[in-house]
Scaffold this motif. Structure first.
Motif, PDB file in Angstrom:
ATOM      1  N   ASP A  62       3.030  22.469  -8.339  1.00 21.15           N
ATOM      2  CA  ASP A  62       3.199  21.976  -9.705  1.00 21.15           C
ATOM      3  C   ASP A  62       4.594  21.409  -9.911  1.00 21.15           C
ATOM      4  O   ASP A  62       5.598  22.010  -9.515  1.00 21.15           O
ATOM      5  CB  ASP A  62       2.963  23.112 -10.707  1.00 21.15           C
ATOM      6  N   GLY A  63       4.665  20.248 -10.537  1.00 27.60           N
ATOM      7  CA  GLY A  63       5.950  19.645 -10.852  1.00 27.60           C
ATOM      8  C   GLY A  63       6.638  18.974  -9.686  1.00 27.60           C
ATOM      9  O   GLY A  63       7.822  18.630  -9.771  1.00 27.60           O
ATOM     10  N   PHE A  64       5.910  18.736  -8.585  1.00 33.35           N
ATOM     11  CA  PHE A  64       6.535  18.124  -7.416  1.00 33.35           C
ATOM     12  C   PHE A  64       7.115  16.753  -7.763  1.00 33.35           C
ATOM     13  O   PHE A  64       8.248  16.431  -7.385  1.00 33.35           O
ATOM     14  CB  PHE A  64       5.510  17.996  -6.277  1.00 33.35           C
ATOM     15  N   ALA A  65       6.369  15.949  -8.488  1.00 32.38           N
ATOM     16  CA  ALA A  65       6.825  14.583  -8.797  1.00 32.38           C
ATOM     17  C   ALA A  65       8.156  14.603  -9.536  1.00 32.38           C
ATOM     18  O   ALA A  65       9.073  13.831  -9.213  1.00 32.38           O
ATOM     19  CB  ALA A  65       5.769  13.853  -9.618  1.00 32.38           C
ATOM     20  N   ASP A  66       8.290  15.486 -10.529  1.00 29.65           N
ATOM     21  CA  ASP A  66       9.516  15.529 -11.330  1.00 29.65           C
ATOM     22  C   ASP A  66      10.672  16.182 -10.590  1.00 29.65           C
ATOM     23  O   ASP A  66      11.830  16.021 -10.997  1.00 29.65           O
ATOM     24  CB  ASP A  66       9.254  16.280 -12.635  1.00 29.65           C
ATOM     25  N   GLU A 121      -1.828  14.629  -5.024  1.00 27.67           N
ATOM     26  CA  GLU A 121      -2.623  15.594  -4.260  1.00 27.67           C
ATOM     27  C   GLU A 121      -1.853  16.894  -4.050  1.00 27.67           C
ATOM     28  O   GLU A 121      -2.416  17.990  -4.143  1.00 27.67           O
ATOM     29  CB  GLU A 121      -3.026  14.990  -2.920  1.00 27.67           C
ATOM     30  N   LEU A 122      -0.560  16.789  -3.773  1.00 27.50           N
ATOM     31  CA  LEU A 122       0.266  17.989  -3.616  1.00 27.50           C
ATOM     32  C   LEU A 122       0.266  18.824  -4.898  1.00 27.50           C
ATOM     33  O   LEU A 122       0.192  20.058  -4.850  1.00 27.50           O
ATOM     34  CB  LEU A 122       1.696  17.603  -3.237  1.00 27.50           C
ATOM     35  N   GLU A 123       0.342  18.155  -6.025  1.00 25.13           N
ATOM     36  CA  GLU A 123       0.334  18.888  -7.297  1.00 25.13           C
ATOM     37  C   GLU A 123      -1.027  19.539  -7.532  1.00 25.13           C
ATOM     38  O   GLU A 123      -1.100  20.675  -8.025  1.00 25.13           O
ATOM     39  CB  GLU A 123       0.722  17.961  -8.439  1.00 25.13           C
ATOM     40  N   LEU A 159       0.811  -1.207   0.000  1.00 26.25           N
ATOM     41  CA  LEU A 159       0.000   0.000   0.000  1.00 26.25           C
ATOM     42  C   LEU A 159       0.849   1.263   0.000  1.00 26.25           C
ATOM     43  O   LEU A 159       0.487   2.275  -0.617  1.00 26.25           O
ATOM     44  CB  LEU A 159      -0.918  -0.016   1.226  1.00 26.25           C
ATOM     45  N   GLY A 160       1.992   1.216   0.686  1.00 28.64           N
ATOM     46  CA  GLY A 160       2.821   2.405   0.845  1.00 28.64           C
ATOM     47  C   GLY A 160       3.185   3.104  -0.459  1.00 28.64           C
ATOM     48  O   GLY A 160       2.938   4.309  -0.614  1.00 28.64           O
ATOM     49  N   ASP A 210       2.243   7.784  -4.190  1.00 30.05           N
ATOM     50  CA  ASP A 210       1.901   8.388  -5.482  1.00 30.05           C
ATOM     51  C   ASP A 210       0.634   9.238  -5.379  1.00 30.05           C
ATOM     52  O   ASP A 210       0.538  10.300  -5.995  1.00 30.05           O
ATOM     53  CB  ASP A 210       1.725   7.301  -6.544  1.00 30.05           C
ATOM     54  N   SER A 211      -0.333   8.779  -4.582  1.00 27.48           N
ATOM     55  CA  SER A 211      -1.565   9.568  -4.437  1.00 27.48           C
ATOM     56  C   SER A 211      -1.286  10.861  -3.679  1.00 27.48           C
ATOM     57  O   SER A 211      -1.880  11.907  -3.970  1.00 27.48           O
ATOM     58  CB  SER A 211      -2.655   8.744  -3.751  1.00 27.48           C
ATOM     59  N   LEU A 212      -0.370  10.823  -2.688  1.00 21.01           N
ATOM     60  CA  LEU A 212       0.003  12.034  -1.970  1.00 21.01           C
ATOM     61  C   LEU A 212       0.670  13.041  -2.895  1.00 21.01           C
ATOM     62  O   LEU A 212       0.375  14.244  -2.858  1.00 21.01           O
ATOM     63  CB  LEU A 212       0.954  11.704  -0.815  1.00 21.01           C
TER      64      LEU A 212
END
Length: 523
Positions: free
Chosen positions: A411-415, A404-406, A393-394, A399-401
Motif C-alpha cells: 500500500d502506498g508504493f506509488a507515493d 499491481e504491487l499495491e 510502452l515502458g 504504472d501497471s507494475l
C-alpha cells in the motif's frame, strides 16, 4: 581438451564483467601477463552500479549463490573472497507469496525448510520435500563436474558413466514432472521450478536436469554481499590489479588485428594498439562475432531467453511483508510461460521478483530510505514488442507494475517513490544485448553443453569466448565458471575443480589453494 596453440604469454581480456574478471584471475594464477580492456569506467559489466540521488543501485543480478566459485578465482592468485567481500547468508533465502494470500519462507537449511513445508502444506509434502532435496543434491553431483564445469570439444564427450547416472535420476525428463514426483501442492512446485525462467525455458518443456538451478537457490544457500552485488566484481578487480593485471578503463575495442589465423593485437577506439599473444572476448556474442569477422554456422538460429523490465525504486518507506528477496506469484502459471516464450505478450498475471537490498545494508540508501528492485519478466524483442516500442510502452507498463504491487499489499508504493530508474528491453538493446535480453541465449537442449556456442572459434586459433552466451551458460555461478573454462583454453589446464557441496556458516566462502596450472582437464 583443445587449447590455444603457440605462445600465450600476454593475454588481453575484453570486458571486466564477472566472466572477464574470473578469467583474468585464473590467467594471472597460471603466470600469464594480463591486460583487461573495459569500455565502462569501472568493473562489473552486467553487475554494474548506478548512483541515483544518494542510492547505490545494482544494475544486474541481485541473487548470489555458490560463492565458492568466486573464491576459486581469488585463490588462483593466492587471495581470498573474504578479504574483499563481506558475505551475509540470507535466512530465508526467499519469501514466496501466492495469489491466494498464503506465504512461505524458503530456507536452504533442510530441517528449517522441512518444518516450514509441514506448516504450510502438511506432513506428506514435508516428506516429499526431503526426498526432493535428496534428488536435487544427487542431480547436482551427477552434472557439475562432467556437464557444467567442463570444456566440450565434441558431443561424444557426453558418453560417460555420469550420463547414465543423470538419465537414471530422470534428468532427461521434464522439469515440472520431475518436481511433481515429490510435491503435489502447486504452490510448492512453483518454488522449485520457477528457476527454469533463468534458463529461458518453461518448466513444462525444460529438462529435469535444470533442477540443478533450484539446487543452487534452495539447497546450496543464498548470500548477499555487503555493499551490494557490485562489491563482488569490484573486489575481483582489486585482486587482479594486486596480482599484476593492467586495466584499461573507458576503452573500447574496435578491431582485432590478425595475421593469418592468429590475433596479433587489439585496437582501441582511441587508435591505440595493444599487442597480445591471445585474446579472450567476454562481450555479447554479436559483438564478439563482429570483432572476429565470423559467426559459427548453426543449423538453426540461436534462441534467446525472455527479457525483463526492472524498476529500481528508492522509497521513503518499506513493508514488513517483504524479505530480502520476495517472489510474488500471480495465479497464472503455464499461461505466463506461454506469454513470455511463445506468444510474445506481456504477462497478464505477472510473477515478480522483489529485492530489498537495504534489508541487510542500509548504507545503500540515504538515512531512513529504502531501496527496492522489482523485476518483471517480459518477452524478448524477437518474439514480443520491439525495442523501439518500449519507448512508449515502458512508462505505461511501469504504472501497471506499481498498481499491481499495491494490489498485492504494498500500500502506498506509488507515493513512497523518491527516486527511480526504469530499465526495459530498449535499454538492454542499447547495451548490445541480442534480442533485448540480458539473459542471453536460452538453455534449450540444442543450446546446452556441447551444443551451446563454443568458447573456441574455428578459424581463429588464439581467440577464446567467455560470458553467459557461451559455455556453460547464464547466471552468476556459470558465468564465473565460463571465465575459468576460458582461461583453461589458454593455459592448458584448470586451476582446480569445483566442489560438489557448499558448507553453511561463516566459513562457507573459503576454499583450498589452487592446484598448479598445467594439470590437464580430464574431460
Amino acid at each position: 581438451m583443445r587449447t590455444v596453440p603457440g605462445p600465450t604469454d600476454h593475454v588481453v581480456v575484453v570486458g571486466a564483467g564477472l566472466s572477464g574478471l574470473a578469467c583474468a584471475l585464473h590467467l594471472l594464477g597460471a603466470g600469464r601477463r594480463v591486460t583487461v580492456v573495459e569500455r565502462d569506467a569501472g568493473p562489473g559489466g552486467r553487475a554494474g552500479r548506478l548512483r541515483l540521488g544518494g542510492y547505490e543501485i545494482d544494475t544486474g543480478p541481485t541473487v548470489l549463490t555458490m560463492p565458492h566459485l568466486a573464491d576459486e578465482a581469488f585463490a588462483a592468485v593466492g587471495d581470498s573472497l573474504r578479504h574483499h567481500v563481506e558475505l551475509v547468508p540470507l535466512h530465508p533465502a526467499y519469501r514466496a507469496r501466492f495469489a491466494d494470500g498464503t506465504a512461505l519462507d524458503v530456507h536452504t537449511d533442510g530441517e528449517a525448510m522441512e518444518e516450514e513445508v509441514r506448516r504450510f502444506a502438511g506432513p506428506a509434502e514435508a516428506d516429499g520435500y526431503r526426498r526432493l532435496r535428496d534428488w536435487l543434491e544427487r542431480l547436482y553431483r551427477a552434472q557439475m563436474r562432467r556437464f557444467v564445469d567442463a570444456n566440450f570439444d565434441s558431443p561424444f564427450q557426453l558418453l560417460h558413466p555420469d550420463l547414465a547416472r543423470l538419465a537414471a535420476l530422470g534428468g532427461f525428463g521434464r522439469l515440472d514432472r520431475g518436481i511433481g514426483r515429490f510435491l503435489q501442492d502447486p504452490r510448492l512446485r512453483r518454488v522449485f521450478s520457477f528457476q527454469a525462467l533463468y534458463a529461458g525455458v518453461a518448466p513444462a518443456r525444460a529438462l529435469a536436469a535444470y533442477a540443478v538451478i533450484a539446487y543452487m537457490d534452495t539447497v546450496a544457500g543464498v548470500w548477499f554481499p555487503k555493499g551490494g552485488m557490485h562489491a563482488l566484481p569490484r573486489g575481483m578487480a582489486d585482486a587482479a590489479s594486486g596480482a599484476g593485471a593492467e586495466f584499461r578503463w573507458s576503452s573500447e575495442v574496435t578491431e582485432l588485428e590478425r595475421s593469418g589465423d592468429r590475433v596479433r593485437a587489439v585496437r582501441l577506439a582511441s587508435g591505440e594498439r595493444i599487442a597480445c599473444d591471445a585474446v579472450v572476448l567476454t562481450c555479447e556474442l554479436p559483438a564478439a562475432h563482429e570483432l572476429l569477422g565470423r559467426a559459427p554456422r548453426r543449423p538453426v538460429r540461436l534462441r534467446h531467453s525472455p527479457s525483463a523490465v526492472v524498476l529500481h525504486a528508492g522509497t521513503d518507506r518499506t513493508w514488513d511483508s517483504l524479505a530480502h528477496h520476495t517472489l510474488s506469484f500471480g495465479a497464472a502459471w503455464e499461461q505466463t510461460f506461454e506469454e513470455l516464450t511463445r506468444s510474445g505478450r506481456l504477462m497478464s498475471d505477472p510473477s515478480l521478483l522483489i529485492t530489498r537490498p537495504t534489508t541487510h545494508d542500509p548504507r545503500l540508501a540515504p538515512a531512513g530510505r529504502h531501496l527496492h528492485y522489482v523485476l518483471a519478466p517480459c518477452p524478448n524483442t524477437a518474439v514480443g514488442p520491439s525495442a523501439e516500442t518500449w519507448r512508449d510502452l515502458g512508462p505505461r507498463y511501469r504504472d501497471s507494475l506499481v498498481a499491481e504491487l499495491e494490489r498485492r499489499g504494498l500500500d502506498g508504493f506509488a507515493d513512497s517513490v523518491q527516486e527511480e530508474a526504469l530499465i526495459t528491453p530498449l535499454d538492454w538493446t542499447a547495451q548490445g544485448h541480442a534480442a533485448g535480453s540480458p539473459f542471453s541465449v536460452s538453455h534449450t537442449f540444442a543450446q546446452t553443453g556441447p551444443f551451446r556456442p563454443r568458447n573456441l572459434i574455428r578459424g581463429v586459433e588464439n581467440a577464446v569466448l567467455a560470458g553467459c552466451g557461451t559455455t556453460p551458460g547464464v547466471g552468476v555461478p556459470t558465468v564465473l565458471l565460463s571465465g575459468k573454462l576460458a582461461a583453461a583454453r589458454v593455459t592448458g589446464g584448470t586451476p582446480r575443480r569445483t566442489v560438489t557441496s557448499l558448507p553453511s556458516g561463516p566459513r562457507a566462502a573459503r576454499t583450498a589453494p589452487a592446484t598448479p596450472a598445467g594439470v590437464h582437464d580430464p574431460s
